[in-house]
Scaffold this active site. Structure first.
Site, PDB file in Angstrom:
ATOM      1  N   SER A 145      -4.842  -6.372  -8.025  1.00 23.31           N
ATOM      2  CA  SER A 145      -5.474  -5.662  -9.149  1.00 23.31           C
ATOM      3  C   SER A 145      -5.686  -6.633 -10.297  1.00 23.31           C
ATOM      4  O   SER A 145      -4.940  -7.616 -10.430  1.00 23.31           O
ATOM      5  CB  SER A 145      -4.555  -4.526  -9.622  1.00 23.31           C
ATOM      6  N   TYR A 158       3.961  -1.619 -12.105  1.00 24.28           N
ATOM      7  CA  TYR A 158       2.766  -1.724 -11.249  1.00 24.28           C
ATOM      8  C   TYR A 158       2.115  -3.097 -11.427  1.00 24.28           C
ATOM      9  O   TYR A 158       1.809  -3.786 -10.448  1.00 24.28           O
ATOM     10  CB  TYR A 158       1.760  -0.615 -11.601  1.00 24.28           C
TER      11      TYR A 158
HETATM   12  N1  LIG Z   1      -8.451   2.692  -8.209  1.00 20.93           N
HETATM   13  C1  LIG Z   1      -8.232   1.710  -9.043  1.00 20.93           C
HETATM   14  O1  LIG Z   1      -8.592   1.784 -10.230  1.00 20.93           O
HETATM   15  C2  LIG Z   1      -7.579   0.432  -8.555  1.00 20.93           C
HETATM   16  C3  LIG Z   1      -7.696  -0.720  -9.350  1.00 20.93           C
HETATM   17  C4  LIG Z   1      -7.091  -1.892  -8.915  1.00 20.93           C
HETATM   18  C5  LIG Z   1      -6.399  -1.904  -7.717  1.00 20.93           C
HETATM   19  N2  LIG Z   1      -6.286  -0.770  -6.973  1.00 20.93           N
HETATM   20  C6  LIG Z   1      -5.513  -0.834  -5.723  1.00 20.93           C
HETATM   21  O2  LIG Z   1      -6.347  -0.381  -4.671  1.00 20.93           O
HETATM   22  C7  LIG Z   1      -5.526   0.077  -3.589  1.00 20.93           C
HETATM   23  C8  LIG Z   1      -6.060   1.396  -3.075  1.00 20.93           C
HETATM   24  O3  LIG Z   1      -5.893   2.373  -4.087  1.00 20.93           O
HETATM   25  P1  LIG Z   1      -6.970   3.522  -4.353  1.00 20.93           P
HETATM   26  O4  LIG Z   1      -7.537   3.277  -5.691  1.00 20.93           O
HETATM   27  O5  LIG Z   1      -7.889   3.663  -3.201  1.00 20.93           O
HETATM   28  O6  LIG Z   1      -5.978   4.762  -4.487  1.00 20.93           O
HETATM   29  P2  LIG Z   1      -5.886   6.142  -3.689  1.00 20.93           P
HETATM   30  O7  LIG Z   1      -7.231   6.805  -3.649  1.00 20.93           O
HETATM   31  O8  LIG Z   1      -4.749   6.872  -4.319  1.00 20.93           O
HETATM   32  O9  LIG Z   1      -5.504   5.702  -2.200  1.00 20.93           O
HETATM   33  C9  LIG Z   1      -4.230   5.212  -1.905  1.00 20.93           C
HETATM   34  C10 LIG Z   1      -4.048   5.171  -0.400  1.00 20.93           C
HETATM   35  O10 LIG Z   1      -2.736   4.688  -0.114  1.00 20.93           O
HETATM   36  C11 LIG Z   1      -2.091   5.596   0.760  1.00 20.93           C
HETATM   37  N3  LIG Z   1      -0.653   5.651   0.506  1.00 20.93           N
HETATM   38  C12 LIG Z   1      -0.027   5.975  -0.655  1.00 20.93           C
HETATM   39  N4  LIG Z   1       1.305   5.988  -0.486  1.00 20.93           N
HETATM   40  C13 LIG Z   1       1.531   5.663   0.826  1.00 20.93           C
HETATM   41  C14 LIG Z   1       2.696   5.535   1.617  1.00 20.93           C
HETATM   42  N5  LIG Z   1       3.927   5.719   1.091  1.00 20.93           N
HETATM   43  N6  LIG Z   1       2.561   5.226   2.932  1.00 20.93           N
HETATM   44  C15 LIG Z   1       1.340   5.051   3.477  1.00 20.93           C
HETATM   45  N7  LIG Z   1       0.193   5.146   2.776  1.00 20.93           N
HETATM   46  C16 LIG Z   1       0.296   5.454   1.463  1.00 20.93           C
HETATM   47  C17 LIG Z   1      -2.728   6.941   0.447  1.00 20.93           C
HETATM   48  O11 LIG Z   1      -2.635   7.802   1.572  1.00 20.93           O
HETATM   49  P3  LIG Z   1      -1.582   8.998   1.786  1.00 20.93           P
HETATM   50  O12 LIG Z   1      -1.365   9.642   0.446  1.00 20.93           O
HETATM   51  O13 LIG Z   1      -2.274   9.866   2.783  1.00 20.93           O
HETATM   52  O14 LIG Z   1      -0.362   8.344   2.345  1.00 20.93           O
HETATM   53  C18 LIG Z   1      -4.169   6.534   0.232  1.00 20.93           C
HETATM   54  O15 LIG Z   1      -4.830   6.433   1.471  1.00 20.93           O
HETATM   55  C19 LIG Z   1      -4.100   0.124  -4.151  1.00 20.93           C
HETATM   56  O16 LIG Z   1      -3.368  -0.986  -3.703  1.00 20.93           O
HETATM   57  C20 LIG Z   1      -4.301   0.063  -5.649  1.00 20.93           C
HETATM   58  O17 LIG Z   1      -3.190  -0.492  -6.309  1.00 20.93           O
HETATM   59  C21 LIG Z   1      -6.864   0.392  -7.365  1.00 20.93           C
END
Ligand SMILES: NC(=O)c1ccc[n+]([C@@H]2O[C@H](COP(=O)([O-])OP(=O)(O)OC[C@H]3O[C@@H](n4cnc5c(N)ncnc54)[C@H](OP(=O)(O)O)[C@@H]3O)[C@@H](O)[C@H]2O)c1
Length: 271
Positions: A145, A158
């Protein structure tokens, strides 16, 4: 299969939502096999069915496990091993945040976040790397991130987990260069996914509207990540505004970063 580039077997963590689902969709035309991992089985099965219909050549399977726990990670590794599926592209995408001051944070949530963002990413990399090296084929995408570039109050743990992801990826990339296995850390700014909802302590409150100008579409984030991997890049900051901010941070003296972080509006989210 799509033209140009291909992967024998891609494993995408966090494939039930957001960036992970997008990784699966963009990778599907370029893969022979794909494994989808997250906790929500119904979502994984729905995606699996959609991918199979759109890409009849693709062998796709779901493994619903909790990656924050050692048992879930071991189950995933064992099931793949028994099936004889060896990921040649590992997308360590699953991750979560927690908004609010550290003093009032819920320990279970904090511990789960550290386990998912750091331990799971490291454990899966450790488990699948030997086969990549001996098979002479592999690639790793670690979703970090922009937050990993800064010590950010009210999302400090985080940000620190993502600093780990970026640092580890950079070091591993150098170790694996001689094996021809690229490693890229993708460092997005804000992207509209379920991230905010999961990170918020008070679900009625969200700051995302205030940062609309800075949002990058998830399709663009994933496309840039995949291009970055193929180009052998170390870091990818998707979207030109995010890339510009990252460059500014990288040349800023620590004292200015501290000033900027001290002047940042505080989040007052409480349970
Ligand atoms: N969105 C942003 O603004 C942003 C910015 C920078 C970086 N990121 C990074 O991008 C990545 C993806 O995040 P996202 O934005 O797509 O968020 P998201 O929509 O909340 O998706 C998160 C994913 O991780 C899975 N997950 C969460 N806890 C888990 C666990 N204990 N075991 C297995 N799977 C788990 C969730 O599935 P289940 O709940 O079904 O398990 C979901 O598929 C993350 O690493 C996040 O830190 C996001």
């Amino acid at each position: 299969m799509g033209p140009g580039w291909r992967y024998e077997c891609a494993l995408v963590t966090g494939a039930s939502a957001g960036l992970g689902e997008e990784f699966a969709r963009q990778l599907a035309p370029h893969c022979a096999r794909m494994v989808l991992v997250a906790r929500r089985e119904d979502r994984l099965h729905a995606l699996e069915a959609a991918l199979r219909e759109a890409h009849p050549h693709l062998e796709v399977g779901s493994i619903p496990v909790d990656l924050a726990g050692e048992a879930g990670r071991r189950e995933l590794i064992t099931r793949l091993h028994e099936a004889g599926w060896h990921p040649t592209l590992l997308v360590n995408n699953a991750g979560m945040g927690d908004y609010g001051e550290f003093a009032t944070s819920d320990w279970e949530k904090t511990q789960g976040m550290i386990s998912l963002n750091i331990t799971a990413l490291t454990h899966l990399t450790h488990a699948f790397l030997p086969e990549m090296i001996s098979g002479g084929e592999g690639g790793i995408i670690n979703v970090s991130s922009l937050a990993g570039q800064l010590p950010i109050p009210d999302i400090g743990v985080y940000a620190a987990t993502k600093a780990y992801v970026t640092s580890f990826s950079e070091a591993l990339r150098i170790e694996l260069r001689e094996h021809g296995i690229p490693v890229v850390a993708v460092c997005p700014g804000p992207v509209r996914t379920e991230f905010e909802e999961v990170a918020a302590r008070n679900r009625a409150r969200s700051d995302v509207a205030q940062r609309d100008w800075f949002l990058v579409d998830k399709g663009e984030v994933v496309a840039e990540a995949l291009r970055g991997l193929r180009a052998g890049r170390a870091l990818v900051f998707p979207g030109w505004k995010v890339a510009l901010v990252a460059t500014a941070i990288s040349i800023m003296p620590a004292v200015l970063i501290r000033l900027a972080m001290s002047g940042r509006p505080r989040r007052v989210d409480r349970d």
